[in-house]
Design a protein around this motif. Structure first.
Motif, short mmCIF file in Angstrom:
data_model
loop_
_atom_site.label_atom_id
_atom_site.label_comp_id
_atom_site.label_asym_id
_atom_site.label_seq_id
_atom_site.Cartn_x
_atom_site.Cartn_y
_atom_site.Cartn_z
N GLY A 1 -1.00 18.67 8.03
CA GLY A 1 -0.41 19.92 8.47
C GLY A 1 -0.98 20.37 9.81
N ALA A 2 -1.46 19.42 10.59
CA ALA A 2 -2.11 19.70 11.87
C ALA A 2 -1.20 20.46 12.83
CB ALA A 2 -2.56 18.39 12.52
N ASN A 3 -1.84 21.21 13.74
CA ASN A 3 -1.09 21.92 14.78
C ASN A 3 -0.54 20.98 15.84
OD1 ASN A 3 -1.28 24.60 13.87
ND2 ASN A 3 -3.41 24.67 14.52
N GLY A 4 -1.10 19.79 15.90
CA GLY A 4 -0.63 18.79 16.85
C GLY A 4 -1.26 17.45 16.52
N VAL A 5 -0.53 16.40 16.85
CA VAL A 5 -1.02 15.03 16.65
C VAL A 5 -0.63 14.21 17.88
CG1 VAL A 5 -0.85 12.93 15.24
CG2 VAL A 5 -0.73 15.18 14.14
N ILE B 1 -5.20 18.28 15.80
CA ILE B 1 -5.82 19.60 15.84
C ILE B 1 -5.65 20.20 14.45
CG2 ILE B 1 -5.79 21.89 16.88
CD1 ILE B 1 -4.84 20.51 19.48
N PRO B 2 -6.75 20.27 13.70
CA PRO B 2 -6.67 20.72 12.30
C PRO B 2 -6.16 22.14 12.16
CG PRO B 2 -8.84 19.79 12.80
CD PRO B 2 -8.12 19.94 14.10
N ASP B 3 -5.51 22.38 11.03
CA ASP B 3 -5.07 23.73 10.67
C ASP B 3 -5.41 23.95 9.20
OD1 ASP B 3 -3.89 26.22 10.65
OD2 ASP B 3 -1.84 25.46 10.48
N GLY B 4 -6.73 24.09 8.93
CA GLY B 4 -7.18 24.35 7.57
C GLY B 4 -7.61 23.14 6.78
N LYS B 5 -7.29 21.93 7.27
CA LYS B 5 -7.65 20.70 6.55
C LYS B 5 -8.04 19.61 7.54
CE LYS B 5 -3.60 20.97 4.38
NZ LYS B 5 -2.42 20.57 3.67
N GLN C 1 0.84 -1.18 0.00
CA GLN C 1 0.00 0.00 0.00
C GLN C 1 0.88 1.24 0.00
OE1 GLN C 1 -2.19 -1.21 3.66
NE2 GLN C 1 -4.01 -0.84 2.40
N ASN C 2 0.37 2.32 -0.56
CA ASN C 2 1.08 3.59 -0.46
C ASN C 2 0.11 4.64 0.06
OD1 ASN C 2 0.05 5.37 -2.71
ND2 ASN C 2 0.66 3.56 -3.90
N LEU C 3 0.67 5.66 0.64
CA LEU C 3 -0.13 6.68 1.33
C LEU C 3 -1.11 7.40 0.40
CD1 LEU C 3 -0.65 7.97 4.05
CD2 LEU C 3 1.18 9.60 3.55
N ASP C 4 -0.69 7.71 -0.82
CA ASP C 4 -1.59 8.42 -1.73
C ASP C 4 -2.84 7.60 -2.03
OD1 ASP C 4 0.04 10.64 -1.91
OD2 ASP C 4 1.08 9.93 -3.70
N ASP C 5 -2.67 6.30 -2.22
CA ASP C 5 -3.83 5.44 -2.47
C ASP C 5 -4.71 5.32 -1.23
OD1 ASP C 5 -3.03 5.05 -5.07
OD2 ASP C 5 -2.07 3.10 -4.67
N VAL C 6 -4.09 5.28 -0.06
CA VAL C 6 -4.85 5.17 1.19
C VAL C 6 -5.67 6.43 1.43
CG1 VAL C 6 -4.61 5.05 3.71
CG2 VAL C 6 -3.33 3.46 2.27
N ILE C 7 -5.06 7.59 1.25
CA ILE C 7 -5.76 8.87 1.46
C ILE C 7 -6.81 9.09 0.36
CG2 ILE C 7 -5.52 11.39 1.61
CD1 ILE C 7 -4.31 9.84 3.99
N ASN C 8 -6.48 8.75 -0.86
CA ASN C 8 -7.42 8.79 -1.99
C ASN C 8 -8.16 10.13 -2.09
OD1 ASN C 8 -8.69 7.76 -4.24
ND2 ASN C 8 -10.35 6.83 -3.05
N GLY C 9 -7.42 11.22 -1.86
CA GLY C 9 -8.01 12.55 -2.02
C GLY C 9 -8.92 13.01 -0.89
N ALA C 10 -9.03 12.23 0.17
CA ALA C 10 -9.97 12.57 1.25
C ALA C 10 -9.35 13.51 2.28
CB ALA C 10 -10.47 11.30 1.92
N LEU C 11 -8.86 14.62 1.80
CA LEU C 11 -8.33 15.69 2.64
C LEU C 11 -9.13 16.93 2.26
CD1 LEU C 11 -6.09 16.19 4.74
CD2 LEU C 11 -4.63 16.89 2.86
N PHE C 12 -9.86 17.48 3.24
CA PHE C 12 -10.86 18.50 2.93
C PHE C 12 -10.55 19.82 3.64
CE2 PHE C 12 -12.83 14.28 3.03
CZ PHE C 12 -13.19 14.17 1.69
N PRO C 13 -10.78 20.95 2.96
CA PRO C 13 -10.62 22.24 3.63
C PRO C 13 -11.63 22.37 4.76
CG PRO C 13 -11.23 22.52 1.29
CD PRO C 13 -11.23 21.07 1.59
N SER C 14 -11.19 22.98 5.85
CA SER C 14 -12.09 23.12 7.00
C SER C 14 -11.62 24.25 7.91
CB SER C 14 -12.11 21.81 7.80
OG SER C 14 -12.88 21.95 8.97
N ASP C 15 -12.59 24.92 8.53
CA ASP C 15 -12.29 25.93 9.53
C ASP C 15 -12.17 25.32 10.92
OD1 ASP C 15 -12.31 27.96 7.62
OD2 ASP C 15 -14.46 28.35 7.91
N ALA C 16 -12.41 24.02 11.04
CA ALA C 16 -12.32 23.35 12.35
C ALA C 16 -10.92 23.53 12.91
CB ALA C 16 -12.67 21.87 12.22
N ASN C 17 -10.87 23.86 14.19
CA ASN C 17 -9.56 23.99 14.84
C ASN C 17 -9.56 23.40 16.25
OD1 ASN C 17 -11.03 25.88 16.20
ND2 ASN C 17 -9.74 27.62 15.65
#
Length: 180
Positions: free
Chosen positions: A128-132, A87-91, A41-57
């Motif tokens: 690109g989260a502020n924390g994980v 903690i999301p930072d835009g995505k 498996q590779n990360l691009d196939d796993v994510i499959n574009g499911a990264l969405f813009p968001s104001d959630a923080n």
């Protein structure tokens, strides 16, 4: 791989021609391939574009993700659960993708200490989260079935990045929300 399993079984003194073992090398090879499918498996196939813009923080937590892996030292399973927060930072990442990332790395020959870091670093780099924060709790068959044979031992590992490392209140909130 089937030939290798035939040799392993014969090395125990068994005969792979016995009715119960006749197709075991083939089944074992297929099972081992499934348990290590993370290498294919590779990360691009796993994510499959499911990264969405968001104001959630605020903190996003996915807890109790079951995981199954193989100890790289003994090729025996370790089984447990994983808790992931960021903690999301835009995505934001699609919910199932968090579990798929856990599986991708868990389905490799692994040690738990590395696994927890791989998951945390990947979530951080993808979002690109502020924390994980990642915590894994697992039982290791290499410790339960052989060696010291301790049936109730559980190994816990954690990786704290960004605000989870730098801010005690953020870390405490995560730990209290997962009841750890």
């Amino acid at each position: 791989m089937t030939d290798c399993y035939t040799h392993i079984i014969e090395s125990t003194g068994e005969k792979v021609t016995r009715a119960g073992l006749k197709d075991t090398p083939k089944r074992a090879a297929k099972a081992f391939e499934f348990m290590t499918r993370g290498y294919h498996q590779n990360l691009d196939d796993v994510i499959n574009g499911a990264l969405f813009p968001s104001d959630a923080n605020e903190m996003v937590i996915v807890k109790d993700i079951e995981l199954y892996s193989l100890c790289e030292h003994h090729l025996l399973p370790f089984i447990g659960k994983c808790h992931v927060a960021y903690i999301p930072d835009g995505k934001v990442l699609g919910l199932s993708k968090v579990a798929r990332i856990v599986d991708m790395y868990a389905r490799r020959l692994q040690i738990q200490e590395t696994l927890v870091a791989q998951i945390a670093n990947t979530i951080e780099s993808v979002t690109g989260a502020n924390g994980v924060a990642v915590i894994i709790e697992a039982k290791h068959m290499c410790m339960m079935m052989r060696g010291v044979e301790k049936q109730n031992s559980v190994m816990k590992t954690s990786a704290m990045l960004g605000s989870f490392r730098d801010n005690q209140a953020t870390r405490n909130e995560f730990l209290s929300l997962i009841n750890c």
